[in-house]
Scaffold this motif. Structure first.
Motif, PDB file in Angstrom:
ATOM      1  N   LEU A 296       0.823  -1.211   0.000  1.00  0.00           N
ATOM      2  CA  LEU A 296       0.000   0.000   0.000  1.00  0.00           C
ATOM      3  C   LEU A 296       0.855   1.258   0.000  1.00  0.00           C
ATOM      4  O   LEU A 296       0.550   2.234  -0.701  1.00  0.00           O
ATOM      5  CB  LEU A 296      -0.930  -0.013   1.217  1.00  0.00           C
ATOM      6  CG  LEU A 296      -1.986  -1.125   1.262  1.00  0.00           C
ATOM      7  CD1 LEU A 296      -2.780  -1.038   2.548  1.00  0.00           C
ATOM      8  CD2 LEU A 296      -2.904  -1.040   0.068  1.00  0.00           C
ATOM      9  N   ASN A 297       1.925   1.269   0.767  1.00  0.00           N
ATOM     10  CA  ASN A 297       2.805   2.440   0.787  1.00  0.00           C
ATOM     11  C   ASN A 297       3.525   2.628  -0.548  1.00  0.00           C
ATOM     12  O   ASN A 297       3.752   3.763  -0.981  1.00  0.00           O
ATOM     13  CB  ASN A 297       3.828   2.299   1.918  1.00  0.00           C
ATOM     14  CG  ASN A 297       3.188   2.368   3.289  1.00  0.00           C
ATOM     15  OD1 ASN A 297       2.141   2.988   3.453  1.00  0.00           O
ATOM     16  ND2 ASN A 297       3.798   1.714   4.274  1.00  0.00           N
ATOM     17  N   PHE A 298       3.883   1.524  -1.202  1.00  0.00           N
ATOM     18  CA  PHE A 298       4.586   1.638  -2.485  1.00  0.00           C
ATOM     19  C   PHE A 298       3.691   2.266  -3.549  1.00  0.00           C
ATOM     20  O   PHE A 298       4.159   3.058  -4.374  1.00  0.00           O
ATOM     21  CB  PHE A 298       5.053   0.255  -2.940  1.00  0.00           C
ATOM     22  CG  PHE A 298       5.773   0.265  -4.260  1.00  0.00           C
ATOM     23  CD1 PHE A 298       7.105   0.659  -4.341  1.00  0.00           C
ATOM     24  CD2 PHE A 298       5.114  -0.107  -5.417  1.00  0.00           C
ATOM     25  CE1 PHE A 298       7.766   0.684  -5.560  1.00  0.00           C
ATOM     26  CE2 PHE A 298       5.769  -0.091  -6.640  1.00  0.00           C
ATOM     27  CZ  PHE A 298       7.100   0.299  -6.707  1.00  0.00           C
ATOM     28  N   PHE A 299       2.406   1.931  -3.523  1.00  0.00           N
ATOM     29  CA  PHE A 299       1.484   2.491  -4.507  1.00  0.00           C
ATOM     30  C   PHE A 299       0.818   3.771  -4.013  1.00  0.00           C
ATOM     31  O   PHE A 299      -0.118   4.261  -4.654  1.00  0.00           O
ATOM     32  CB  PHE A 299       0.405   1.461  -4.865  1.00  0.00           C
ATOM     33  CG  PHE A 299       0.920   0.323  -5.695  1.00  0.00           C
ATOM     34  CD1 PHE A 299       1.161   0.481  -7.050  1.00  0.00           C
ATOM     35  CD2 PHE A 299       1.192  -0.903  -5.118  1.00  0.00           C
ATOM     36  CE1 PHE A 299       1.630  -0.556  -7.817  1.00  0.00           C
ATOM     37  CE2 PHE A 299       1.676  -1.954  -5.873  1.00  0.00           C
ATOM     38  CZ  PHE A 299       1.909  -1.785  -7.225  1.00  0.00           C
ATOM     39  N   GLY A 300       1.279   4.323  -2.909  1.00  0.00           N
ATOM     40  CA  GLY A 300       0.769   5.600  -2.429  1.00  0.00           C
ATOM     41  C   GLY A 300      -0.649   5.563  -1.932  1.00  0.00           C
ATOM     42  O   GLY A 300      -1.396   6.533  -2.106  1.00  0.00           O
ATOM     43  N   ILE A 301      -1.060   4.459  -1.306  1.00  0.00           N
ATOM     44  CA  ILE A 301      -2.427   4.304  -0.809  1.00  0.00           C
ATOM     45  C   ILE A 301      -2.404   4.423   0.704  1.00  0.00           C
ATOM     46  O   ILE A 301      -1.541   3.840   1.368  1.00  0.00           O
ATOM     47  CB  ILE A 301      -3.016   2.948  -1.236  1.00  0.00           C
ATOM     48  CG1 ILE A 301      -2.967   2.819  -2.766  1.00  0.00           C
ATOM     49  CG2 ILE A 301      -4.437   2.790  -0.739  1.00  0.00           C
ATOM     50  CD1 ILE A 301      -3.386   1.459  -3.260  1.00  0.00           C
ATOM     51  N   ASN A 302      -3.365   5.155   1.250  1.00  0.00           N
ATOM     52  CA  ASN A 302      -3.479   5.311   2.694  1.00  0.00           C
ATOM     53  C   ASN A 302      -4.030   4.023   3.292  1.00  0.00           C
ATOM     54  O   ASN A 302      -5.171   3.621   3.025  1.00  0.00           O
ATOM     55  CB  ASN A 302      -4.380   6.493   3.030  1.00  0.00           C
ATOM     56  CG  ASN A 302      -4.430   6.764   4.519  1.00  0.00           C
ATOM     57  OD1 ASN A 302      -3.647   6.201   5.293  1.00  0.00           O
ATOM     58  ND2 ASN A 302      -5.352   7.631   4.926  1.00  0.00           N
ATOM     59  N   SER A 303      -3.243   3.350   4.094  1.00  0.00           N
ATOM     60  CA  SER A 303      -3.670   2.080   4.669  1.00  0.00           C
ATOM     61  C   SER A 303      -4.800   2.250   5.672  1.00  0.00           C
ATOM     62  O   SER A 303      -5.557   1.308   5.919  1.00  0.00           O
ATOM     63  CB  SER A 303      -2.487   1.381   5.352  1.00  0.00           C
ATOM     64  OG  SER A 303      -1.933   2.212   6.365  1.00  0.00           O
ATOM     65  N   LEU A 304      -4.960   3.440   6.274  1.00  0.00           N
ATOM     66  CA  LEU A 304      -6.038   3.647   7.238  1.00  0.00           C
ATOM     67  C   LEU A 304      -7.409   3.641   6.581  1.00  0.00           C
ATOM     68  O   LEU A 304      -8.420   3.386   7.243  1.00  0.00           O
ATOM     69  CB  LEU A 304      -5.838   4.972   7.972  1.00  0.00           C
ATOM     70  CG  LEU A 304      -4.574   5.067   8.832  1.00  0.00           C
ATOM     71  CD1 LEU A 304      -4.484   6.450   9.456  1.00  0.00           C
ATOM     72  CD2 LEU A 304      -4.569   3.988   9.906  1.00  0.00           C
ATOM     73  N   SER A 305      -7.473   3.925   5.284  1.00  0.00           N
ATOM     74  CA  SER A 305      -8.766   3.909   4.603  1.00  0.00           C
ATOM     75  C   SER A 305      -9.364   2.515   4.592  1.00  0.00           C
ATOM     76  O   SER A 305     -10.582   2.345   4.711  1.00  0.00           O
ATOM     77  CB  SER A 305      -8.609   4.424   3.169  1.00  0.00           C
ATOM     78  OG  SER A 305      -7.700   3.605   2.445  1.00  0.00           O
ATOM     79  N   PHE A 306      -8.536   1.479   4.471  1.00  0.00           N
ATOM     80  CA  PHE A 306      -9.044   0.118   4.504  1.00  0.00           C
ATOM     81  C   PHE A 306      -9.575  -0.237   5.889  1.00  0.00           C
ATOM     82  O   PHE A 306     -10.566  -0.942   6.030  1.00  0.00           O
ATOM     83  CB  PHE A 306      -7.951  -0.868   4.099  1.00  0.00           C
ATOM     84  CG  PHE A 306      -7.621  -0.810   2.631  1.00  0.00           C
ATOM     85  CD1 PHE A 306      -8.278  -1.624   1.741  1.00  0.00           C
ATOM     86  CD2 PHE A 306      -6.664   0.067   2.158  1.00  0.00           C
ATOM     87  CE1 PHE A 306      -7.989  -1.581   0.393  1.00  0.00           C
ATOM     88  CE2 PHE A 306      -6.363   0.124   0.818  1.00  0.00           C
ATOM     89  CZ  PHE A 306      -7.029  -0.701  -0.077  1.00  0.00           C
ATOM     90  N   VAL A 307      -8.917   0.267   6.936  1.00  0.00           N
ATOM     91  CA  VAL A 307      -9.394  -0.001   8.289  1.00  0.00           C
ATOM     92  C   VAL A 307     -10.748   0.653   8.519  1.00  0.00           C
ATOM     93  O   VAL A 307     -11.658   0.063   9.121  1.00  0.00           O
ATOM     94  CB  VAL A 307      -8.361   0.492   9.321  1.00  0.00           C
ATOM     95  CG1 VAL A 307      -8.868   0.275  10.727  1.00  0.00           C
ATOM     96  CG2 VAL A 307      -7.031  -0.215   9.113  1.00  0.00           C
TER      97      VAL A 307
END
Length: 445
Positions: A296-307
């Motif tokens: 997720l960090n490599f593709f620039g996605i906020n991991s908190l959105s999935f939570v």
């Protein structure tokens, strides 16, 4: 007066035709320039955000490289190449021979034939002719209903194209007795170009989806590589059972013009395998809890959105477990009957807790938690629903017949626990215990 100055004839000067050889494929160069322009544009954008610049630069470079390879494989003419140096007649009917380099490049849609030799007097021998076969076979022969390559071959004969080029092109016009090179190359090019055109939108979807849901983006990238690989395999498998070998002579020796797989076939094969491996790795790593945050960090996605999404879904499940559903149904007697569908409150929570909490003997707890009486809010909702149901609009009967009805409704506030039913099945309670409404009078026409 000014127009006729220093002219012997009263019309503009007519210059002779200046024929120049084709040195590069303009369409291929156009695709290369377009993707290089996009690459530099994205590179400038990544300089604005230096923290995420490296990962964004790697993503952009790999994605644009895959897109460029797809388009080059689709429109390129080097799926098969061949080259030979031979001594051959220059033009039909002329006994003079030249020593020239003869080359052939076969693509998905056409074949390119080149002829290059040292200058012969005042004429420069440097030819490049393209013969298309898209996409119909046509009738045998060279008439108006023949295939496109047959008609082009006849047109080059009328123009006086050099003999070596016609000699090579003639092998692609035959269609019979095991000499069906043109038919097989046309068929394999047709199916291969369909696979490549399918891979192109999949690549676009993979590029977009990887920035939102890497799991699905990896699967789309895997499908992109699969279609590229299928195109390369189709080109290999669907061939004439006699390999293409065009005889020439070089001095006193006989030489053959044979073809080998070109750069575009190898690009389709290698990039297809690379996309399959890369897409599979991204999809698998994104599903594991260990590497999910890195992906997720490599593709620039906020991991908190999935939570947050997972918490919202869990909240909806809990609310649905304790919800009550009220529906209006019609029985066989067509009497307006209202049924209240209730779930045992706390049943799902009890079952989920039972999965993790076992008794000493290893079995699930056999006793269910006690049921609580109706809260005040539920009683108020049932009362409001009863009042609305008694209205004339809901009963849909004439005003003079409403007074005849005796809607005495009673709410059974006790719970019914039917034996043999699972905890998930709803328990229905009839709250319409009054007399039936009288039948409606016939409608006047």
């Amino acid at each position: 007066m000014v127009f006729d100055f220093s002219r012997s004839l009263p019309f503009p000067t007519i210059y002779p035709e200046n024929k120049t050889p084709v040195t590069v494929d303009v369409l291929e160069v156009g695709w290369i320039v377009a993707f290089i322009t996009l690459f530099f544009t994205y590179s400038v954008v990544t300089l604005v955000r230096p923290v995420e610049g490296l990962s964004s630069f790697i993503r952009t470079t790999i994605s644009l490289f895959i897109g460029l390879i797809i388009m080059l494989c689709n429109f390129g003419h080097e799926w098969e190449v061949g080259h030979v140096r031979a001594t051959t007649p220059y033009r039909a009917g002329i006994p003079d021979h030249i020593e020239a380099d003869i080359g052939v490049k076969i693509g998905l849609r056409a074949v390119n034939i080149t002829l290059k030799a040292p200058d012969k007097g005042q004429e420069k021998i440097d030819y490049n002719e393209r013969f298309w076969w898209t996409w119909t076979q046509g009738r045998n022969g060279f008439g108006p209903f023949a295939g496109e390559i047959q008609q082009e071959f006849r047109e080059h004969q009328r123009r006086g194209t050099p003999y070596p080029i016609l000699w090579v092109a003639e092998y692609f016009t035959f269609d019979g007795e095991g000499i069906r090179f043109g038919r097989h190359y046309r068929h394999s090019g047709w199916y291969a170009h369909i696979c490549i055109w399918t891979a192109f939108p999949l690549w676009i979807l993979a590029h977009v989806t990887l920035l939102m849901v890497p799991v699905y983006g990896g699967l789309l990238l895997l499908l992109t590589g699969t279609f590229l690989l299928c195109a390369a395999l189709i080109w290999v498998s669907y061939r004439n059972f006699i390999e293409l070998a065009i005889p020439f002579s070089h001095g006193k020796e006989n030489v053959l013009l044979e073809t080998q797989f070109g750069v575009h076939w190898y690009l389709a094969l290698c990039v297809g395998i690379a996309c399959i491996v890369l897409g599979g790795m991204i999809s698998l790593l994104a599903r594991t809890s260990t590497f999910e945050s890195y992906i997720l960090n490599f593709f620039g996605i906020n991991s908190l959105s999935f939570v947050e999404i997972q918490e919202e879904e869990a909240t909806k499940v809990v609310e649905a477990d304790n919800a009550m559903e009220m529906e209006e149904i019609n029985q066989d007697n067509k009497a307006p009957t209202v049924m209240l569908s209730l779930r045992h409150r706390g049943s799902n929570i009890w079952r989920r807790q039972g999965r993790n909490r076992k008794e000493d003997d290893g079995n699930l707890p056999s006793e269910r938690p006690p049921l609580l009486p109706y809260p005040a809010k539920v009683k108020q909702r049932l009362s409001n629903f009863r009042d609305k149901f008694n209205q004339k609009k809901l009963l849909n009967v004439p005003e003079e017949m409403v007074s005849q009805t005796n809607p005495s409704y009673k709410i059974d506030e006790t719970y019914v626990n039917v034996e043999g039913e699972s905890n998930e099945e709803a328990v229905y309670q009839n709250i319409s215990q009054g007399p039936r409404a009288p039948a409606l009078p016939p409608r006047k026409r």
